[in-house]
Design a protein around this motif. Structure first.
Motif, mmCIF file in Angstrom:
data_model
loop_
_atom_site.group_PDB
_atom_site.id
_atom_site.type_symbol
_atom_site.label_atom_id
_atom_site.label_comp_id
_atom_site.label_asym_id
_atom_site.label_seq_id
_atom_site.Cartn_x
_atom_site.Cartn_y
_atom_site.Cartn_z
ATOM 1 N N TYR A 171 -14.819 -94.733 -87.436
ATOM 2 C CA TYR A 171 -14.757 -96.104 -86.910
ATOM 3 C C TYR A 171 -13.992 -97.021 -87.865
ATOM 4 C CZ TYR A 171 -16.005 -100.955 -86.459
ATOM 5 O OH TYR A 171 -15.910 -102.322 -86.400
ATOM 6 N N TRP A 188 -11.804 -96.218 -90.014
ATOM 7 C CA TRP A 188 -10.393 -95.828 -89.978
ATOM 8 C C TRP A 188 -9.646 -96.563 -88.863
ATOM 9 C CZ3 TRP A 188 -7.819 -93.316 -85.958
ATOM 10 C CH2 TRP A 188 -6.506 -92.931 -86.238
ATOM 11 N N HIS A 189 -10.320 -96.768 -87.728
ATOM 12 C CA HIS A 189 -9.687 -97.493 -86.621
ATOM 13 C C HIS A 189 -9.317 -98.918 -87.033
ATOM 14 C CE1 HIS A 189 -10.998 -94.197 -84.043
ATOM 15 N NE2 HIS A 189 -10.294 -94.719 -83.061
ATOM 16 N N SER A 203 -5.961 -98.741 -88.649
ATOM 17 C CA SER A 203 -4.936 -98.020 -87.908
ATOM 18 C C SER A 203 -3.688 -98.882 -87.697
ATOM 19 C CB SER A 203 -5.496 -97.576 -86.552
ATOM 20 O OG SER A 203 -4.492 -97.014 -85.743
ATOM 21 N N ASP A 256 -2.087 -98.597 -84.922
ATOM 22 C CA ASP A 256 -2.105 -98.792 -83.466
ATOM 23 C C ASP A 256 -2.859 -100.081 -83.164
ATOM 24 O OD1 ASP A 256 -2.711 -98.760 -80.726
ATOM 25 O OD2 ASP A 256 -2.668 -96.583 -80.666
ATOM 26 N N ARG A 311 -6.066 -99.768 -81.031
ATOM 27 C CA ARG A 311 -7.225 -99.222 -81.738
ATOM 28 C C ARG A 311 -7.855 -100.287 -82.646
ATOM 29 N NH1 ARG A 311 -7.681 -93.643 -81.566
ATOM 30 N NH2 ARG A 311 -5.890 -92.521 -80.699
ATOM 31 N N VAL A 312 -7.016 -101.037 -83.326
ATOM 32 C CA VAL A 312 -7.512 -102.094 -84.211
ATOM 33 C C VAL A 312 -8.270 -103.138 -83.403
ATOM 34 C CG1 VAL A 312 -6.862 -103.939 -85.799
ATOM 35 C CG2 VAL A 312 -5.696 -101.731 -85.914
ATOM 36 N N ALA A 363 -11.656 -101.739 -82.341
ATOM 37 C CA ALA A 363 -12.590 -101.638 -83.473
ATOM 38 C C ALA A 363 -13.055 -103.010 -83.935
ATOM 39 C CB ALA A 363 -11.928 -100.890 -84.627
ATOM 40 N N PRO A 412 -13.181 -96.806 -77.388
ATOM 41 C CA PRO A 412 -12.804 -95.402 -77.587
ATOM 42 C C PRO A 412 -13.954 -94.585 -78.154
ATOM 43 C CG PRO A 412 -11.043 -96.839 -78.327
ATOM 44 C CD PRO A 412 -12.209 -97.728 -77.987
ATOM 45 N N ILE A 455 -15.143 -94.757 -81.880
ATOM 46 C CA ILE A 455 -15.744 -96.064 -82.150
ATOM 47 C C ILE A 455 -17.143 -96.122 -81.538
ATOM 48 C CG2 ILE A 455 -15.591 -98.537 -81.626
ATOM 49 C CD1 ILE A 455 -12.577 -98.311 -81.838
ATOM 50 N N GLN A 483 -7.932 -101.796 -73.739
ATOM 51 C CA GLN A 483 -9.210 -101.207 -74.132
ATOM 52 C C GLN A 483 -9.952 -100.707 -72.914
ATOM 53 O OE1 GLN A 483 -11.634 -103.736 -76.560
ATOM 54 N NE2 GLN A 483 -13.496 -102.585 -76.076
ATOM 55 N N ASP A 493 -10.893 -91.148 -73.773
ATOM 56 C CA ASP A 493 -10.098 -91.448 -74.948
ATOM 57 C C ASP A 493 -10.249 -90.349 -75.971
ATOM 58 O OD1 ASP A 493 -9.930 -92.738 -77.834
ATOM 59 O OD2 ASP A 493 -8.662 -93.918 -76.490
#
Length: 291
Positions: free
Chosen positions: A90, A92-93, A96, A98, A101-102, A105, A156, A159, A282, A290
């Motif tokens: 999580y 890491w998102h 990211s 991307d 993804r950010v 999160a 996702p 997450i 999202q 996902d």
């Protein structure tokens, strides 16, 4: 109202400033480390206190205050180890490259940070025998994570597991576990009540499987119910509680496989309620789809 929304950390936002994003990143990492360190330390060490009653680790409290909801801590420890790994995913998102993804999160960041703080507080109180205060924190966290689940159910998968379903499943079971210790559930009447209350875990798990097809909640509750069954088997063999626990585990596990296997074979499943609007990236990537 608009002013309140601007300062409300739990409000949904279309975007986040660079400063807000780095604040979420920093607080998520710091509070996660706080949660991990406290859990790891008190899993192996008791508090530094002269009072003998306080000389218990987390598993030590579980053994010392044996109740109809005492758990097997080998399974619990493996559960938490896996959960902490998912929480790394999580975090890491948040870092990211991307943007989608950010955004996903960061949207759950406030709930994740609060969960870490409440879990830290629970551990500190639990090992010191403040079970009533610990239960209050569990109740607050249950509402925090429930709100997160119903407001961000399309996050996702990684997450969702690390920030939502994994902590929520634990918090629900911990309400039983700590609550039984808090009420001193040792006599026959308490055991009979526990034999009835345990079925709430099955109802809770089936709700998420039927309403949201959430196999992550099903697997999490199956593992924790297995911990309950093993713990009860070795503490009181002649009893209904471990039989009920294993029955609930089996039903949840089989029902979960009924959701997870079709998904693995490529059948599309969605967490969204029928008729729900799809308006953002999202929401176009529901949890089960996902990768």
């Amino acid at each position: 109202m608009a002013g309140f929304e601007a300062f409300n950390p739990f409000a949904k936002r279309e975007s986040y400033s660079a400063q807000s994003l780095w604040t979420y990143r920093a607080l998520s990492v710091i509070t996660w480390l706080l949660s991990v360190i406290a859990t790891g330390y008190y899993n192996c060490h008791s508090p530094h206190n002269d009072k003998a009653a306080y000389k218990h680790t987390i598993p030590g409290q579980n053994r010392h205050y044996a109740t109809p909801f005492s758990l097997n801590f080998l399974i619990v420890d493996l559960y938490w180890l896996a959960l902490f790994v998912f929480q790394i995913a999580y975090v890491w998102h948040l870092f990211s490259r991307d943007a989608a993804r950010v955004q996903a999160a960061t949207g759950v960041g406030s709930h994740f940070i609060l969960n870490n703080l409440l879990h830290f507080g629970f551990v500190m109180l639990f090992v010191r025998c403040y079970f009533i205060s610990a239960e209050v924190l569990l109740v607050i966290n249950f509402f925090n994570l429930s709100s997160l689940y119903f407001r961000h159910g399309t996050a996702p998968r990684l997450i969702h597991i690390g920030a939502t379903s994994g902590p929520l499943a634990w918090t629900f079971v911990a309400l039983y576990w700590n609550g039984a210790i808090m009420f001193g559930a040792h006599n026959l009447a308490a055991r009979i009540l526990a034999n009835v209350a345990i079925w709430g875990i099955l109802v809770y798990g089936l709700f998420f499987l039927v309403a949201y097809k959430d196999y992550t909640m099903g697997f999490a509750l199956s593992i924790l119910t297995a911990s309950l069954g093993v713990g009860q088997f070795f503490s009181k063999i002649i009893a209904f509680q471990w039989i009920f626990a294993f029955t609930i585990m089996a039903v949840l596990f089989l029902a979960t496989l009924g959701i997870a296997v079709p998904t693995a074979l490529g059948k599309e499943l969605s967490f969204r309620r029928e008729g729900a609007a799809v308006s953002t990236d999202q929401e176009r990537a529901p949890l089960l789809d996902d990768q």
